[in-house]
Write an enzyme that holds these catalytic residues in place. Structure first.
Site, mmCIF file in Angstrom:
data_model
loop_
_atom_site.group_PDB
_atom_site.id
_atom_site.type_symbol
_atom_site.label_atom_id
_atom_site.label_comp_id
_atom_site.label_asym_id
_atom_site.label_seq_id
_atom_site.Cartn_x
_atom_site.Cartn_y
_atom_site.Cartn_z
ATOM 1 C CG PHE A 1 -1.549 -1.311 1.571
ATOM 2 C CD1 PHE A 1 -2.139 -2.125 0.613
ATOM 3 C CD2 PHE A 1 -1.505 -1.774 2.870
ATOM 4 C CE1 PHE A 1 -2.674 -3.360 0.946
ATOM 5 C CE2 PHE A 1 -2.028 -3.012 3.227
ATOM 6 C CZ PHE A 1 -2.621 -3.804 2.258
ATOM 7 C CG HIS A 2 4.233 1.659 1.188
ATOM 8 N ND1 HIS A 2 5.325 1.041 1.775
ATOM 9 C CD2 HIS A 2 3.301 1.768 2.163
ATOM 10 C CE1 HIS A 2 5.061 0.785 3.045
ATOM 11 N NE2 HIS A 2 3.831 1.210 3.300
ATOM 12 N N PRO A 3 1.963 3.209 -2.987
ATOM 13 C CG PRO A 3 -0.175 3.640 -3.848
ATOM 14 C CD PRO A 3 0.532 2.947 -2.716
#
Length: 548
Positions: free
Chosen positions: A471-473
């Protein structure tokens, strides 16, 4: 189209960055500020009880439920791509881990031609809004809006894993946030007294009473309108009605690494050929819009254990679950205060790296995927990710047959040989930790990928089967130096080639930080707000002179 009004600043997106911007820009009562958020209010209990991420991720009430396209590097799998659907954005459903990254990350930004973005430059902006439970020191501050505390639950299995990591070469350290995070420690978390501390709770709710700040939820920002090359207004849909709000000073996009490139493209900013194919009139050709997507791919090896409790079996027992709830109600402690990961470890996968390039998230639980149930046996997960992937993906606007838009997400995980090699090294490192004597009393057995997976080729394939987003775009509207054809923003977060428009969120990162990305995004918003206000002060004398 209904005219909604005129404002000095319009902020599109009420997520982590948007909440900071709304707070800072409206601090001067002379500035009229409008904040537009597509999601709703955070009026659901699981936004506030920390363990609520188990119920929020994968739930359409809290999650936009985006999906990637099939990924070659993941053996053709399509991944869920969670994003927060509420004020506070993903800070309302994330892991709550307070992590800045490494000094070398920001120094690399500066060395790429972005003065003012080195570690020494950005540290004051981290400190400006920090409220650390341990008080002020050389690397921490108190009294700010962003609460940082220590975990309020401990697990015997995690203490043993930390001991095992030490004998495997990962030293114990006290703090990940001093510029060099190599070592193991318990993650610091964005909580206050056992409750999640989201960006909405920290930055937005305390200032909702300001008369010069308006916040609208459940609105869909469609596009920015231009007067020549100047961003003049923003068009949004609310309750089926098209509305138009004008901006006297600036429009700031803070809709995140997924949303901001889509709004830019819908507004005519992006790759000209792509825009024309979508039937969008070109305002500015910027081929970097939507490109440069970077994300941390987590590989999730799982180990069954014996003789030690984990959340899997504790939560399955109704009596123990009731006791956990009672402990939370009375003491605001225990498993319900859990972040998904409590113990972290940063290490180098090989001597080729000068700083840690792996991050482990050790979790006293296991499951097939977030949003699905826990396994019916005691186990821990040794989730590990490559902190500096060389693979680059994209996020672009795509139209459904009914004319509505959706994100076309293509992370291209494991598309480079270096990333595949680091992933194999990471899985072998996890095995080395688990094989240490400190864990022997609990007889760990590798459940996934399984001890039969031994060769580099088989481990690489297993990584494709097990890998999922952490969840780190970031990076889809990156800032860059003059002359960088793929740079969407300059070093002051202004969209190149137009006026009055900035992007202030995780999409601005030129390279991903070495750790969890939420707090670096808040730092970007803090620094971005200071730049916006500073630029406004420079313009005032010129405007006053022109009016004389």
């Amino acid at each position: 189209m209904q005219v909604y009004g005129e404002f000095d600043y319009i902020v599109a997106g009420g997520g982590s960055a948007g909440c900071v911007l709304a707070n800072r820009l409206s601090a001067d009562p002379r500035n009229r500020v409008l904040l537009l958020e597509r999601g709703g209010k955070d009026n659901w209990i699981w936004f506030h009880i920390p363990v609520g991420y188990l119920f929020a991720i994968g739930n359409p009430r809290a999650d936009w439920m985006f999906k990637t396209q099939p990924e070659d590097g993941l053996n053709g799998r399509t991944l869920a791509y969670p994003r927060g659907k509420v004020l506070g954005g993903s800070s309302a459903i994330n892991a709550m881990i307070y992590m800045r990254g490494q000094a070398a990350d920001y120094d690399a930004w500066r060395q790429q031609g972005l003065p003012g973005w080195g570690w020494d430059d950005v540290l004051p902006y981290f400190l400006k809004h920090e409220d650390h439970v341990d008080g002020a020191g050389a690397f921490h501050a108190e009294g700010g809006e962003w609460r940082v505390e220590h975990p309020r639950v401990r697990w015997k299995i995690l203490d043993a894993i930390r001991d095992a990591a030490e004998t495997a070469g990962i030293s114990k350290i006290d703090d990940f946030n001093c510029g060099d995070n190599e070592g193991s420690s318990y993650f610091q978390v964005n909580q206050k007294a056992g409750r999640r501390w989201s960006a909405a709770r920290g930055f937005l709710k305390p200032v909702l009473g300001r008369p010069n700040l308006q916040v609208l939820t459940d609105v869909h920002v469609e596009r920015v309108e231009f007067d020549g090359k100047r961003a003049a207004a923003i068009v949004f849909n609310r309750g089926g009605k098209a509305m138009r709000a004008q901006a006297r000073a600036e429009i700031i996009l803070s809709t995140g690494a997924v949303g901001s490139p889509m709004v830019l493209e819908a507004s005519g900013i992006g790759n000209a050929e792509r825009l024309k194919n979508e039937g969008i009139a070109v305002v500015k050709h910027l081929p970097g819009v939507g490109e440069n997507l970077q994300d941390h791919l987590q590989i999730r090896p799982i180990y069954k254990v014996t003789g030690v409790p984990t959340l899997n079996t504790l939560y399955a027992n109704l009596f123990r679950r009731a006791m956990m709830g009672l402990e939370y109600i009375i003491r605001r402690s225990g498993p319900l205060t859990m972040a998904p990961s409590q113990l972290g470890a940063f290490a180098r996968s090989s001597s080729a790296f000068e700083t840690a390039n792996l991050e482990f998230h050790f979790q006293p639980l296991s499951l097939d995927d977030w949003g699905k149930g826990l396994h019916p046996f005691d186990a821990f997960t040794a989730s590990v990710c490559n902190l500096r992937p060389t693979s680059r993906g994209s996020i672009h606007l795509a139209r459904k047959p009914d004319g509505s838009v959706m994100p076309d997400i293509r992370p291209r995980y494991l598309s480079t040989e270096m990333d595949r090699q680091v992933t194999v090294e990471a899985l072998r490192y996890a095995r080395r930790i688990v094989a240490q004597p400190a864990l022997a009393p609990f007889r760990p057995v590798e459940f996934r990928p399984g001890p039969q997976v031994e060769s580099d080729a088989d481990l690489a394939k297993a990584a494709g089967d097990l890998g999922t987003t952490i969840f780190h775009p970031v990076g889809t509207a990156k800032m860059g130096r003059d002359g960088d054809a793929m740079a969407v923003l300059d070093g002051r977060l202004r969209v190149r080639g137009v006026e009055g428009l900035r992007v202030v969120d995780a999409s601005a990162m030129p390279m991903i930080t070495s750790g969890n990305t939420n707090s670096p995004t808040l730092m970007i918003a803090e620094k971005g707000a200071a730049m916006i206000l500073e630029d406004a002060r420079r313009l005032v004398p010129a405007r006053e002179f022109a009016e004389m």
